[in-house]
Design a protein around this motif. Sequence first.
Motif, short mmCIF file in Angstrom:
data_model
loop_
_atom_site.label_atom_id
_atom_site.label_comp_id
_atom_site.label_asym_id
_atom_site.label_seq_id
_atom_site.Cartn_x
_atom_site.Cartn_y
_atom_site.Cartn_z
N ARG A 90 2.85 1.78 -3.26
CA ARG A 90 1.58 2.25 -4.42
C ARG A 90 1.51 3.98 -3.95
O ARG A 90 1.20 4.60 -4.68
N TYR A 91 1.13 4.52 -2.95
CA TYR A 91 0.68 5.65 -2.37
C TYR A 91 1.84 6.42 -3.30
O TYR A 91 1.87 7.55 -3.94
N LEU A 92 2.69 5.87 -2.53
CA LEU A 92 3.90 6.66 -2.95
C LEU A 92 4.52 7.06 -4.35
O LEU A 92 4.51 8.10 -5.12
N SER A 93 3.63 5.98 -5.53
CA SER A 93 3.89 5.73 -6.84
C SER A 93 3.49 6.77 -7.45
O SER A 93 3.56 7.94 -7.82
N LYS A 94 2.07 6.74 -6.55
CA LYS A 94 0.76 7.99 -7.20
C LYS A 94 1.34 8.70 -7.07
O LYS A 94 0.63 10.01 -7.85
N ARG A 95 1.55 9.29 -5.47
CA ARG A 95 1.90 10.76 -4.80
C ARG A 95 3.04 11.05 -6.10
O ARG A 95 3.58 12.15 -6.88
N ASN A 119 1.79 12.10 -9.48
CA ASN A 119 1.30 12.92 -9.24
C ASN A 119 2.25 14.38 -9.30
O ASN A 119 1.67 15.31 -10.04
N ILE A 135 0.89 -0.76 -0.08
CA ILE A 135 -0.19 0.01 -0.29
C ILE A 135 0.90 1.29 0.36
O ILE A 135 -0.01 2.11 -1.09
N ALA A 136 1.31 1.10 0.71
CA ALA A 136 2.78 2.73 0.86
C ALA A 136 2.71 2.51 -0.01
O ALA A 136 3.91 4.15 -0.93
#
Length: 76
Positions: free
Chosen positions: A56-61, A64, A53-54
């Motif tokens: 995935r979050y860092l990849s999306k961040r 963006n 999850i972390a």
Amino acid sequence: MFGKVKKVFFTGMFGLLYVSFIAQIVYVLGWVPGWDVKLGWMGVLSFEWLVLIAARYLSKRSSNSAQYNGGYGRRR
């Protein structure tokens, strides 16, 4: 063009990791003997889930923030 390749690559990679995670849960619940050992492996898998999850979050961040110029919040 590199953005599209990157998006397809990371989407496929995270999809593969999700399928792998589900397969590991099925293996632990179905073929590992003893409830204490099963609970231990489920603890390890929960840590792996948090890491996934972390990531995935860092990849999306990061994808963006790459859309903005210099991090000041204005678009080019």
